[in-house]
Design a protein around this motif. Structure first.
Motif, PDB file in Angstrom:
ATOM      1  N   PRO A  40       0.819  -1.224   0.000  1.00 57.68           N
ATOM      2  CA  PRO A  40       0.000   0.000   0.000  1.00 57.68           C
ATOM      3  C   PRO A  40       0.855   1.279   0.000  1.00 57.68           C
ATOM      4  O   PRO A  40       0.548   2.235  -0.708  1.00 57.68           O
ATOM      5  N   SER A  41       1.943   1.271   0.766  1.00 59.14           N
ATOM      6  CA  SER A  41       2.834   2.424   0.810  1.00 59.14           C
ATOM      7  C   SER A  41       3.519   2.620  -0.550  1.00 59.14           C
ATOM      8  O   SER A  41       3.668   3.754  -1.023  1.00 59.14           O
ATOM      9  N   HIS A  43       2.325   1.780  -3.473  1.00 55.46           N
ATOM     10  CA  HIS A  43       1.331   2.329  -4.403  1.00 55.46           C
ATOM     11  C   HIS A  43       1.101   3.822  -4.163  1.00 55.46           C
ATOM     12  O   HIS A  43       0.959   4.586  -5.121  1.00 55.46           O
ATOM     13  N   ARG A  44       1.116   4.243  -2.905  1.00 52.42           N
ATOM     14  CA  ARG A  44       0.965   5.676  -2.603  1.00 52.42           C
ATOM     15  C   ARG A  44       2.126   6.470  -3.189  1.00 52.42           C
ATOM     16  O   ARG A  44       1.935   7.530  -3.772  1.00 52.42           O
ATOM     17  N   ARG A  45       3.346   5.953  -3.023  1.00 52.57           N
ATOM     18  CA  ARG A  45       4.521   6.662  -3.541  1.00 52.57           C
ATOM     19  C   ARG A  45       4.490   6.710  -5.067  1.00 52.57           C
ATOM     20  O   ARG A  45       4.794   7.745  -5.663  1.00 52.57           O
ATOM     21  N   LEU A  46       4.114   5.601  -5.702  1.00 53.28           N
ATOM     22  CA  LEU A  46       4.047   5.579  -7.167  1.00 53.28           C
ATOM     23  C   LEU A  46       2.992   6.558  -7.679  1.00 53.28           C
ATOM     24  O   LEU A  46       3.208   7.253  -8.672  1.00 53.28           O
ATOM     25  N   LYS A  47       1.861   6.643  -6.971  1.00 49.29           N
ATOM     26  CA  LYS A  47       0.824   7.600  -7.364  1.00 49.29           C
ATOM     27  C   LYS A  47       1.369   9.029  -7.270  1.00 49.29           C
ATOM     28  O   LYS A  47       1.123   9.855  -8.152  1.00 49.29           O
ATOM     29  N   ALA A  48       2.144   9.314  -6.217  1.00 51.02           N
ATOM     30  CA  ALA A  48       2.732  10.658  -6.049  1.00 51.02           C
ATOM     31  C   ALA A  48       3.727  10.952  -7.176  1.00 51.02           C
ATOM     32  O   ALA A  48       3.769  12.077  -7.701  1.00 51.02           O
ATOM     33  N   ILE A  49       4.499   9.948  -7.571  1.00 51.20           N
ATOM     34  CA  ILE A  49       5.449  10.133  -8.678  1.00 51.20           C
ATOM     35  C   ILE A  49       4.685  10.429  -9.969  1.00 51.20           C
ATOM     36  O   ILE A  49       5.049  11.331 -10.724  1.00 51.20           O
ATOM     37  N   VAL A  50       3.609   9.688 -10.211  1.00 50.12           N
ATOM     38  CA  VAL A  50       2.796   9.914 -11.414  1.00 50.12           C
ATOM     39  C   VAL A  50       2.207  11.325 -11.388  1.00 50.12           C
ATOM     40  O   VAL A  50       2.211  12.024 -12.408  1.00 50.12           O
ATOM     41  N   GLU A  51       1.721  11.764 -10.241  1.00 46.33           N
ATOM     42  CA  GLU A  51       1.168  13.124 -10.141  1.00 46.33           C
ATOM     43  C   GLU A  51       2.245  14.175 -10.395  1.00 46.33           C
ATOM     44  O   GLU A  51       1.984  15.204 -11.022  1.00 46.33           O
ATOM     45  N   GLU A  52       3.467  13.916  -9.939  1.00 49.08           N
ATOM     46  CA  GLU A  52       4.561  14.863 -10.126  1.00 49.08           C
ATOM     47  C   GLU A  52       5.026  14.928 -11.586  1.00 49.08           C
ATOM     48  O   GLU A  52       5.239  16.004 -12.135  1.00 49.08           O
ATOM     49  N   VAL A  77       3.013  -9.510 -10.706  1.00 54.50           N
ATOM     50  CA  VAL A  77       3.185  -8.216 -11.372  1.00 54.50           C
ATOM     51  C   VAL A  77       1.882  -7.795 -12.052  1.00 54.50           C
ATOM     52  O   VAL A  77       1.513  -6.621 -12.024  1.00 54.50           O
ATOM     53  N   ARG A  78       1.163  -8.738 -12.649  1.00 58.02           N
ATOM     54  CA  ARG A  78      -0.133  -8.405 -13.272  1.00 58.02           C
ATOM     55  C   ARG A  78      -1.099  -7.832 -12.226  1.00 58.02           C
ATOM     56  O   ARG A  78      -1.784  -6.845 -12.474  1.00 58.02           O
ATOM     57  N   ALA A  79      -1.138  -8.451 -11.041  1.00 57.22           N
ATOM     58  CA  ALA A  79      -2.017  -7.959  -9.973  1.00 57.22           C
ATOM     59  C   ALA A  79      -1.559  -6.574  -9.510  1.00 57.22           C
ATOM     60  O   ALA A  79      -2.391  -5.679  -9.279  1.00 57.22           O
ATOM     61  N   PHE A  80      -0.251  -6.383  -9.397  1.00 60.73           N
ATOM     62  CA  PHE A  80       0.302  -5.091  -8.996  1.00 60.73           C
ATOM     63  C   PHE A  80      -0.069  -4.020 -10.022  1.00 60.73           C
ATOM     64  O   PHE A  80      -0.493  -2.921  -9.673  1.00 60.73           O
ATOM     65  N   ALA A  81       0.080  -4.349 -11.309  1.00 63.71           N
ATOM     66  CA  ALA A  81      -0.228  -3.405 -12.392  1.00 63.71           C
ATOM     67  C   ALA A  81      -1.713  -3.055 -12.412  1.00 63.71           C
ATOM     68  O   ALA A  81      -2.087  -1.910 -12.685  1.00 63.71           O
ATOM     69  N   GLN A  82      -2.563  -4.033 -12.116  1.00 66.33           N
ATOM     70  CA  GLN A  82      -4.003  -3.799 -12.079  1.00 66.33           C
ATOM     71  C   GLN A  82      -4.349  -2.786 -10.977  1.00 66.33           C
ATOM     72  O   GLN A  82      -5.107  -1.838 -11.195  1.00 66.33           O
ATOM     73  N   GLU A  83      -3.752  -2.965  -9.800  1.00 66.61           N
ATOM     74  CA  GLU A  83      -3.972  -2.040  -8.681  1.00 66.61           C
ATOM     75  C   GLU A  83      -3.412  -0.660  -9.009  1.00 66.61           C
ATOM     76  O   GLU A  83      -4.049   0.362  -8.734  1.00 66.61           O
ATOM     77  N   LEU A  84      -2.237  -0.622  -9.621  1.00 66.48           N
ATOM     78  CA  LEU A  84      -1.636   0.647 -10.024  1.00 66.48           C
ATOM     79  C   LEU A  84      -2.546   1.372 -11.011  1.00 66.48           C
ATOM     80  O   LEU A  84      -2.789   2.574 -10.882  1.00 66.48           O
ATOM     81  N   ALA A  85      -3.078   0.646 -11.981  1.00 64.75           N
ATOM     82  CA  ALA A  85      -3.970   1.246 -12.989  1.00 64.75           C
ATOM     83  C   ALA A  85      -5.203   1.858 -12.328  1.00 64.75           C
ATOM     84  O   ALA A  85      -5.644   2.943 -12.709  1.00 64.75           O
ATOM     85  N   ARG A  86      -5.744   1.174 -11.313  1.00 67.32           N
ATOM     86  CA  ARG A  86      -6.905   1.719 -10.576  1.00 67.32           C
ATOM     87  C   ARG A  86      -6.522   3.010  -9.856  1.00 67.32           C
ATOM     88  O   ARG A  86      -7.282   3.973  -9.847  1.00 67.32           O
ATOM     89  N   ASN A  87      -5.330   3.008  -9.256  1.00 67.16           N
ATOM     90  CA  ASN A  87      -4.893   4.151  -8.448  1.00 67.16           C
ATOM     91  C   ASN A  87      -4.559   5.394  -9.254  1.00 67.16           C
ATOM     92  O   ASN A  87      -4.684   6.505  -8.741  1.00 67.16           O
ATOM     93  N   ILE A  88      -4.093   5.215 -10.480  1.00 66.73           N
ATOM     94  CA  ILE A  88      -3.606   6.374 -11.241  1.00 66.73           C
ATOM     95  C   ILE A  88      -4.488   6.729 -12.434  1.00 66.73           C
ATOM     96  O   ILE A  88      -4.146   7.631 -13.189  1.00 66.73           O
ATOM     97  N   ALA A  89      -5.609   6.030 -12.609  1.00 66.26           N
ATOM     98  CA  ALA A  89      -6.513   6.347 -13.726  1.00 66.26           C
ATOM     99  C   ALA A  89      -6.829   7.833 -13.675  1.00 66.26           C
ATOM    100  O   ALA A  89      -6.954   8.406 -12.595  1.00 66.26           O
ATOM    101  N   PRO A  90      -6.880   8.506 -14.803  1.00 68.59           N
ATOM    102  CA  PRO A  90      -6.984   7.996 -16.170  1.00 68.59           C
ATOM    103  C   PRO A  90      -5.646   7.757 -16.872  1.00 68.59           C
ATOM    104  O   PRO A  90      -5.627   7.427 -18.051  1.00 68.59           O
ATOM    105  N   VAL A  91      -4.501   7.895 -16.173  1.00 71.47           N
ATOM    106  CA  VAL A  91      -3.211   7.588 -16.794  1.00 71.47           C
ATOM    107  C   VAL A  91      -3.178   6.092 -17.080  1.00 71.47           C
ATOM    108  O   VAL A  91      -3.477   5.276 -16.204  1.00 71.47           O
TER     109      VAL A  91
END
Length: 154
Positions: A40-41, A43-52, A77-91
Motif C-alpha cells: 500500500p505504501s 502504491h501511494r509513492r508511485l501515485k505521487a510520482i505519477v502526479e509529479e 506483477v499483473r495484480a500489482f499493475a491492475q492495482e496501479l492502474a486503478r490508483n492512477i486512472a486515467p493515466v
C-alpha cells in the motif's frame, strides 16, 4: 511516436525501480527506488510520482521466462499493475516484456564500476531504465504503443 513523458516501473519483492523519459521519448533516466515490501505504501509513492511527472502512461515490466511463459512472478506483477492502474486512472498502464532487464542493468552497472553492494540500491532503477528504453524503441520502430494495456477493473 506519441509525444509525452513515460514512467517505467520494475516491480520486485523488496524494491521497485522507477525511471522516466523526456517528453520526446528519447532518453530514459532513473528516478528512484521505492521500497516494495509494504505494497500500500509503495502504491501511494508511485501515485505521487505519477502526479509529479504527469506521464502519458506508465509501463510496468512483466517478468517472463526465456521461452516467453509466465509464472508466479508474472501473476504477481499483473495484480500489482491492475492495482496501479486503478490508483492512477486515467493515466494508462501497459505491461511490457522485461526479460533480461535486470541482467542487462547489472552488467551495465558493473561495467561502469558500480560494485554489487552499492549496486543493489540502484539496480532496480537501472532495470526500469532498460525497460523504458526498450519500450520507447519498440514504439519508435512499430509506431504502436508497446506491450499490452492494463484495463481498469473496478
Amino acid at each position: 511516436m506519441r509525444r509525452g513523458r513515460r514512467i517505467a516501473v520494475d516491480v520486485g519483492d523488496a524494491r521497485i525501480g522507477v525511471a522516466s523519459c523526456d517528453p520526446d521519448g528519447v532518453l530514459a533516466t532513473p528516478v528512484e527506488t521505492v521500497p516494495g515490501r509494504d505494497v500500500p505504501s509503495a502504491h501511494r509513492r508511485l501515485k505521487a510520482i505519477v502526479e509529479e511527472y504527469e506521464p502519458l502512461e506508465v509501463v510496468v515490466g512483466l517478468p517472463r521466462s526465456l521461452h516467453g511463459g509466465e509464472g508466479p512472478a508474472a501473476a504477481k506483477v499483473r495484480a500489482f499493475a491492475q492495482e496501479l492502474a486503478r490508483n492512477i486512472a486515467p493515466v494508462g498502464v501497459r505491461l511490457v516484456d522485461e526479460r533480461m532487464s535486470t541482467v542487462t542493468a547489472t552488467q551495465g552497472l558493473r561495467a561502469s564500476g558500480v560494485r554489487s553492494k552499492k549496486g543493489r540500491s540502484v539496480v532496480d532503477q537501472a532495470a526500469a531504465v532498460v525497460i523504458l528504453q526498450s519500450a520507447l524503441e519498440t514504439e519508435r520502430v512499430s509506431g504502436a504503443p508497446p506491450g499490452e494495456s492494463v484495463e481498469v477493473v473496478i
